[in-house]
Design a protein around this motif. Structure first.
Motif, short mmCIF file in Angstrom:
data_model
loop_
_atom_site.label_atom_id
_atom_site.label_comp_id
_atom_site.label_asym_id
_atom_site.label_seq_id
_atom_site.Cartn_x
_atom_site.Cartn_y
_atom_site.Cartn_z
N SER A 86 0.72 -1.22 -0.06
CA SER A 86 -0.01 -0.22 -0.07
C SER A 86 0.79 1.34 -0.03
O SER A 86 0.26 2.52 -0.03
CB SER A 86 -0.98 -0.07 1.06
N SER A 118 -3.79 1.11 8.56
CA SER A 118 -3.23 2.25 7.80
C SER A 118 -1.79 1.86 7.09
O SER A 118 -1.51 2.70 6.27
CB SER A 118 -2.44 3.10 8.76
N GLY A 119 -1.21 0.79 7.23
CA GLY A 119 -0.07 0.20 6.56
C GLY A 119 1.18 0.25 7.59
O GLY A 119 2.46 -0.13 6.80
N VAL A 156 1.94 7.29 10.59
CA VAL A 156 1.07 6.47 9.70
C VAL A 156 -0.13 6.55 9.37
O VAL A 156 -1.03 6.32 10.31
CB VAL A 156 1.42 4.71 9.94
N SER A 162 -3.75 6.45 6.10
CA SER A 162 -3.87 5.98 4.82
C SER A 162 -5.08 7.01 4.19
O SER A 162 -5.96 7.40 5.08
CB SER A 162 -4.67 4.80 5.01
N THR A 169 -0.53 4.38 1.75
CA THR A 169 -0.37 4.75 2.87
C THR A 169 0.78 5.71 2.91
O THR A 169 1.50 5.78 1.92
CB THR A 169 0.41 3.29 3.40
#
Length: 403
Positions: free
Chosen positions: A17, A37-38, A342, A344, A349
């Motif tokens: 991502s 969120s990655g 972090v 998204s 991301t």
């Protein structure tokens, strides 16, 4: 004290991502963001490097579902992903290692470019390859390489590149699984804890023999995190092995012994986290320890002891953790440089340092990182996100470096 920061900078392009990421790391770094969120994808990119060097690039990609699951899915983006790691070796020598993987027909792939540079091109050992062909090198001889494997595996046979290979393969990444820790285990190699903790009994046995001081430190922190537990040891159960915990019982003068199958998820995860952090011994000295959400299943009151364990471990080796726990981050002395936010947006991301306002708030001790997280004030810096979006396709993986 010498710095324990092995990885100084990480640049990612089109990995899962993550469209573009360019961040600096500290001896202890927290990746902070909500579920999904990655955060895990960042650690997984580093984990892929280790897996590709200890096994093969093909296996590392296939274990993650194939190239289409590894490279970022987005219209208009190139069909390749890239990773650049800038490092400082234990000798103090600096350098970088980078590669880019592209798709071929029928699900195949190739290493489009790869380079390893120490000190700087023309200043120290280096090599550069394109599609399996050596284009430049400081060395008069170089091993035969192919475009479907990382050349550093073969180049590690040359003394000048061996420290880079050893540093990158000494990274350990953990997402501890209480179910696997609880089960009876076959005796295994205990020099290195496996990613889910499936050889935890063998690791404890090895530490008891080779590094009793490390084992005592683990015991002390385990008692601090789970006060009712007074110790743990490896025990034989027929041809298998397990763990025996000493735990307080109401109305009993001395602690009772309980096998791992009778212990809570939180206790087993805490033990796994502590073993990952303090497993350094005569046979194994990790360069990086990455841990997914170490606070999972722990009572909030244990967060302080866990935080101290992370800080203590970072004095010996670099530590990277993912978290979304306000309790773990509730420390007024935590530097804003230790946090990466972090988030998204639109399925992409973004990973950046904290924005300037949040950094100043922490520096002036107005709020801790945990309090900012509760206020939903730890998010990627929008200015950096915008800049990354503009140059996502141009994020430079090769050349340069802050030598």
């Amino acid at each position: 004290m010498p710095s324990t920061t092995f990885l100084r900078r990480v640049v990612l392009r089109n990995y899962k991502s993550i469209a573009a990421c360019d961040v600096s790391l500290s001896a202890l770094t927290y990746l902070v963001g909500p579920n999904g969120s990655g955060k895990s994808n960042f650690l997984d990119a580093l984990h892929l490097v280790r897996d590709a060097l200890t096994g093969s690039l093909g296996n590392a990609i296939n274990e993650r579902g194939g190239l289409n699951e590894v490279r970022r899915r987005s219209a208009g983006h190139p069909t390749h992903f890239g990773i650049r790691l800038e490092f400082t070796l234990r000798t103090g020598q600096t350098g970088w290692y980078a590669f880019e993987v592209g798709a071929l027909t029928n699900g195949a792939f190739e290493v489009r470019k790869e380079e390893c540079v120490l000190t700087g091109v023309g200043k120290g050992p280096f090599y550069k390859l394109e599609r399996g062909k050596l284009t430049q090198s400081s060395e008069s001889t170089f091993p035969v390489v192919t475009s479907d494997r990382l050349a550093l595996v073969s180049a590690s046979g040359l003394e000048v590149f061996r420290p880079v290979y050893e540093g990158l393969t000494a990274m350990g990444f953990y997402n501890l699984n209480p179910k696997l820790i609880r089960e009876l285990q076959k005796p295994q190699d205990g020099r290195l804890l496996k990613p889910a903790g499936e050889n935890v009994a063998s690791v404890i046995s090895h530490l008891e023999r080779s590094s009793p001081e490390s084992m005592q430190l683990i015991q002390d922190y385990l008692h601090a995190v789970v006060p009712m537990v007074h110790g743990v040891e490896r025990v034989s159960v027929g041809p298998m092995e397990s763990l025996s915990f000493r735990q307080d019982m109401a109305g009993v003068k001395y602690p009772w012994h309980f096998l791992a199958q009778n212990m809570s998820d939180g206790t087993l995860r805490a033990l796994g986290v502590l073993l990952a952090l303090f497993q350094k011994n005569a046979d194994y000295a990790p360069s990086v320890i990455g841990i997914e959400e170490p606070e999972t299943a722990l009572h909030p009151a244990a967060a302080g002891a866990l935080r101290e364990a992370l800080k203590r471990a970072a004095e010996q080796t670099q530590v990277i953790v993912t978290s979304h726990s306000p309790d773990l981050l509730n420390d007024m002395h935590l530097s804003p440089d230790a946090l990466l936010a972090v988030g998204s947006r639109g399925g992409a991301t973004h990973i950046t340092p904290l924005d300037q306002a949040s950094r100043e708030t922490m520096r002036e001790h107005l709020f801790s990182a945990g309090e900012l997280l509760r206020l939903n004030q730890i998010e990627p810096d929008p200015k950096i996100v915008e800049a990354q979006s503009l140059r996502s396709r141009q994020t430079d993986l090769f050349g340069g470096g802050d030598d």
